[in-house]
Design an enzyme around this catalytic site. Structure first.
Site, mmCIF file in Angstrom:
data_model
loop_
_atom_site.group_PDB
_atom_site.id
_atom_site.type_symbol
_atom_site.label_atom_id
_atom_site.label_comp_id
_atom_site.label_asym_id
_atom_site.label_seq_id
_atom_site.Cartn_x
_atom_site.Cartn_y
_atom_site.Cartn_z
ATOM 1 N N GLU A 50 0.848 -1.197 0.000
ATOM 2 C CA GLU A 50 0.000 0.000 0.000
ATOM 3 C C GLU A 50 0.881 1.243 0.000
ATOM 4 O O GLU A 50 1.994 1.233 0.559
ATOM 5 C CB GLU A 50 -0.900 -0.020 1.247
ATOM 6 C CG GLU A 50 -1.794 1.218 1.361
ATOM 7 C CD GLU A 50 -2.894 1.085 2.403
ATOM 8 O OE1 GLU A 50 -2.932 0.055 3.118
ATOM 9 O OE2 GLU A 50 -3.703 2.023 2.508
ATOM 10 N N ASN A 95 -6.726 1.560 2.672
ATOM 11 C CA ASN A 95 -7.446 2.831 2.832
ATOM 12 C C ASN A 95 -6.995 3.848 1.778
ATOM 13 O O ASN A 95 -7.772 4.691 1.342
ATOM 14 C CB ASN A 95 -7.204 3.394 4.227
ATOM 15 C CG ASN A 95 -7.755 2.482 5.312
ATOM 16 O OD1 ASN A 95 -8.606 1.637 5.054
ATOM 17 N ND2 ASN A 95 -7.254 2.635 6.532
ATOM 18 N N ASN A 195 -12.175 -0.953 -1.074
ATOM 19 C CA ASN A 195 -11.535 -1.478 0.133
ATOM 20 C C ASN A 195 -12.320 -1.066 1.380
ATOM 21 O O ASN A 195 -12.653 0.120 1.529
ATOM 22 C CB ASN A 195 -10.120 -0.908 0.253
ATOM 23 C CG ASN A 195 -9.440 -1.280 1.562
ATOM 24 O OD1 ASN A 195 -9.072 -2.442 1.762
ATOM 25 N ND2 ASN A 195 -9.302 -0.315 2.467
ATOM 26 N N GLU A 196 -12.619 -2.027 2.240
ATOM 27 C CA GLU A 196 -13.231 -1.755 3.553
ATOM 28 C C GLU A 196 -14.296 -0.659 3.482
ATOM 29 O O GLU A 196 -14.285 0.275 4.295
ATOM 30 C CB GLU A 196 -12.144 -1.385 4.585
ATOM 31 C CG GLU A 196 -11.220 -2.534 4.899
ATOM 32 C CD GLU A 196 -10.342 -2.333 6.125
ATOM 33 O OE1 GLU A 196 -10.270 -1.220 6.669
ATOM 34 O OE2 GLU A 196 -9.726 -3.335 6.546
ATOM 35 N N TYR A 268 -7.133 -8.421 11.742
ATOM 36 C CA TYR A 268 -5.901 -8.095 12.467
ATOM 37 C C TYR A 268 -6.091 -8.504 13.919
ATOM 38 O O TYR A 268 -7.174 -8.316 14.482
ATOM 39 C CB TYR A 268 -5.604 -6.596 12.386
ATOM 40 C CG TYR A 268 -5.257 -6.134 10.981
ATOM 41 C CD1 TYR A 268 -4.007 -6.385 10.446
ATOM 42 C CD2 TYR A 268 -6.194 -5.471 10.196
ATOM 43 C CE1 TYR A 268 -3.684 -5.981 9.160
ATOM 44 C CE2 TYR A 268 -5.880 -5.059 8.904
ATOM 45 C CZ TYR A 268 -4.621 -5.316 8.390
ATOM 46 O OH TYR A 268 -4.298 -4.922 7.116
ATOM 47 N N GLU A 316 -6.485 -9.164 3.707
ATOM 48 C CA GLU A 316 -5.612 -8.485 4.679
ATOM 49 C C GLU A 316 -5.658 -9.296 5.960
ATOM 50 O O GLU A 316 -6.750 -9.527 6.516
ATOM 51 C CB GLU A 316 -6.085 -7.053 4.989
ATOM 52 C CG GLU A 316 -5.806 -6.060 3.897
ATOM 53 C CD GLU A 316 -6.183 -4.621 4.288
ATOM 54 O OE1 GLU A 316 -6.059 -4.248 5.476
ATOM 55 O OE2 GLU A 316 -6.615 -3.888 3.392
ATOM 56 N N GLN A 368 1.567 -6.185 5.567
ATOM 57 C CA GLN A 368 1.882 -5.889 4.210
ATOM 58 C C GLN A 368 3.283 -6.428 3.919
ATOM 59 O O GLN A 368 3.831 -7.138 4.746
ATOM 60 C CB GLN A 368 1.811 -4.385 3.985
ATOM 61 C CG GLN A 368 0.400 -3.837 4.294
ATOM 62 C CD GLN A 368 0.178 -2.384 3.854
ATOM 63 O OE1 GLN A 368 1.013 -1.794 3.178
ATOM 64 N NE2 GLN A 368 -0.947 -1.809 4.257
HETATM 65 O O1 AHR Z 1 -3.155 -2.559 6.192
HETATM 66 C C1 AHR Z 1 -3.395 -1.360 6.862
HETATM 67 C C2 AHR Z 1 -4.838 -0.894 6.712
HETATM 68 O O2 AHR Z 1 -5.686 -1.759 7.409
HETATM 69 C C3 AHR Z 1 -5.396 -0.882 5.322
HETATM 70 O O3 AHR Z 1 -5.092 0.271 4.635
HETATM 71 C C4 AHR Z 1 -6.861 -0.977 5.552
HETATM 72 O O4 AHR Z 1 -7.543 -1.626 4.503
HETATM 73 C C5 AHR Z 1 -6.993 -1.716 6.871
HETATM 74 O O5 AHR Z 1 -7.834 -1.093 7.752
#
Ligand code: AHR
Length: 516
Positions: A50, A95, A195-196, A268, A316, A368
């Site tokens: 990213e 993001n 994305n999201e 996450y 992710e 990432q």
């Molecule tokens: O990977 C970091 C961020 O986590 C990404 O930009 C977003 O998609 C997620 O919230």
């Protein structure tokens, strides 16, 4: 199976003495080559880059650096990334993509405008764009996976980008690519629809109906431009208080079912409370959320015009909790998480979960690749591999073929959220007569002596054993020092239908050999 600490009280005529003894923990793993979960898709070993902090600029791309090649790509990063066998690479966000206008990043570099990225509050020079990313993917030998901007972007921008990348000649944007020196189309086959978009933090955040309608129109135009592309819907990003991830996914699947090939989920995890066992159990959520979404996919598929399978892409995932708020989540050094041994074990837990759901999880992308919550970390003069690099490399270079549904009889632990969590977290791959057994021993202090049995066929020959472990679960790597790394242990010679291995406390082990 349960650890027995017994106090043997021996009565003696002259009084009593107490003798303590400890019986080792034991477990069994039974492998049956006929109990197949599904084909392991190579794309579960994907990654993500990213425009964020030093992932692109100063990570994979650093023109002018002595460590870079003539196109500006960091050679040390590229070499280390090759060790991860990255099978698919997502870009440009995250993001970031929800404010990204791809035309800013093509053409002569001195004509490209600098912008402000609002997602991470940084200047975006646009010196790295579509052509540079595709070039990087070629050098790495990986499949590019683009995300389109469905936040501040338009339908035209989305379909024109597909044209720029995939149409050979004729229309305006295909000609533009040629004018910029790229005669042949790039054939970018994987595209995510934003994305999201369920998150308030996303530029252009929408409710599920608004996203579903908009993404459907984008999908139509993108497919009409390049019919063979695979589309990925933005599913629920994470569990946050008050959010309704299941509702979001159901609605989005209903709108997009006739166009998409995958629905993307994100996860996450972290260890904020320094609660080791809760952290070790945190990947259990992958099983639950995958199963819930699988049911929703089945529901959506039952209403399709022409039934086709939709899969899950965990596009992710990682450990991320230290560099998550305030200054650590903004600017040039954003999200520079440093990883330790326990994080590496959790990453192995994610990968076991993807393999154990191989029938439906057909893509996963560690977030990432470099510097930003990443397995590699650079400075201007060098780089090192973080702890999480090592389990990922072992899986991504070995665990292919069919995932097997192994029977695991292991002692368990309870956490506030998860009950009866097995200390041994296991996945098994079977590939042309090779069996690959991945075992995380989540026990913090105890080894677990494990009998591995074959239900169908015999183990034979030399089995290799690789281990990721270290003296302390909090141990980290740094420049010039990688104490947490893969260790090749002595081979085991196996003949017959069982063998025994002792898995050390807080370790990840991969065993590979013949089973026929
Ligand atoms: O990977 C970091 C961020 O986590 C990404 O930009 C977003 O998609 C997620 O919230």
């Amino acid at each position: 199976m349960v650890k027995k600490v017994c106090f043997l009280i021996v009565g003696l005529l002259v009084g009593y003495s107490i003798i303590a003894y400890t019986a080792d923990l034991t477990a069994r793993i039974k492998i049956d080559t006929e109990r197949k979960i599904g084909e392991i898709d190579k794309h579960i070993y994907g990654n993500f880059t990213e425009h964020l902090g030093r992932c692109i600029y100063g990570g994979i791309y650093d023109p002018g650096s002595k460590l870079s090649d003539k196109e500006g790509f960091r050679k040390d990063v590229l070499e280390a990334a090759k060790g991860l066998n990255v099978t698919i690479l997502r870009w440009p966000g995250g993001n970031f993509v929800s404010g990204y206008h791809w035309l800013d990043g093509v053409g002569p570099k001195d004509k490209r405008p600098e912008r402000t990225d609002l997602a991470w509050q940084t200047p975006e020079p646009n010196t790295f764009g579509t052509d540079e990313f595709v070039e990087f993917c070629r050098k790495l030998g990986t499949e590019p996976y683009f995300a389109v901007n469905l936040g501040t972007g338009t339908l035209d921008e989305a379909r024109n980008w597909v044209e720029y990348c995939n149409v050979k000649d004729g229309p305006y944007y295909a000609e533009l690519r040629k004018k910029y020196g790229h005669a042949e189309p790039y054939n970018v086959m994987y595209w995510s629809l934003g994305n999201e978009m369920d998150g308030w933090w996303q530029m252009g955040h929408k409710n599920a109906d608004d996203y579903g309608k908009f993404a459907l129109e984008a999908a139509k135009l993108m497919k009409w431009t390049s019919p063979d592309i695979k589309l990925i819907a933005a599913g629920s990003s994470n569990f946050y208080g008050g959010a309704d991830p299941h509702g979001w996914n159901r609605i989005v699947l209903d709108y997009l079912k006739d166009y998409i090939d995958y629905i993307a989920l994100h996860k996450y995890v972290g260890n904020r409370d320094n609660d080791y066992y809760s952290f070790m159990a945190s990947t259990m959520d992958i099983y639950d959320r995958t199963q819930i979404v699988e049911g929703q996919i089945m529901e959506a598929m039952s209403k399709m015009r022409q039934p086709r399978q939709i899969y899950v892409a965990w596009d992710e995932y990682n450990v991320w909790y230290r560099a998550r708020g305030g200054a650590a989540a903004r600017g040039r050094n954003a999200l520079e998480e440093k990883y330790n041994l326990e994080d590496a074990l959790v990453v192995a837990g994610f990968l076991n979960a993807f393999i154990n759901n191989a029938h439906i999880v057909k893509m996963a992308n560690m977030a990432q690749l470099v510097n930003v919550i990443a397995p590699m970390f650079t400075s201007e003069t060098g780089m090192f591999r973080q702890t999480i690099y090592f389990p990922l490399a072992l899986y991504a270079n070995n665990s292919f073929g069919v995932a097997l549904d192994a029977f695991v009889d292991s002692p368990t632990f309870d956490t506030e959220q998860w009950k009866q969590v097995p200390y041994l977290d296991v996945s098994v791959a079977y590939n042309n007569g090779d069996v690959i057994i991945n075992v995380v021993n989540r026990h913090m202090t105890d080894n677990i002596k494990t009998k591995i049995l074959s239900q169908t066929g015999e183990f034979s020959g030399t089995f290799t054993v690789h281990e990721v472990n270290g003296p302390d679960i909090k141990m980290e790597n740094t420049f010039g020092s990688e104490p947490i790394h893969t260790v090749k242990k002595p081979d085991i010679s196996v003949n017959g239908n069982s063998f025994t291995v002792e898995f050390p406390a807080h370790s990840y082990t991969m065993i590979r050999g013949k089973l026929k």
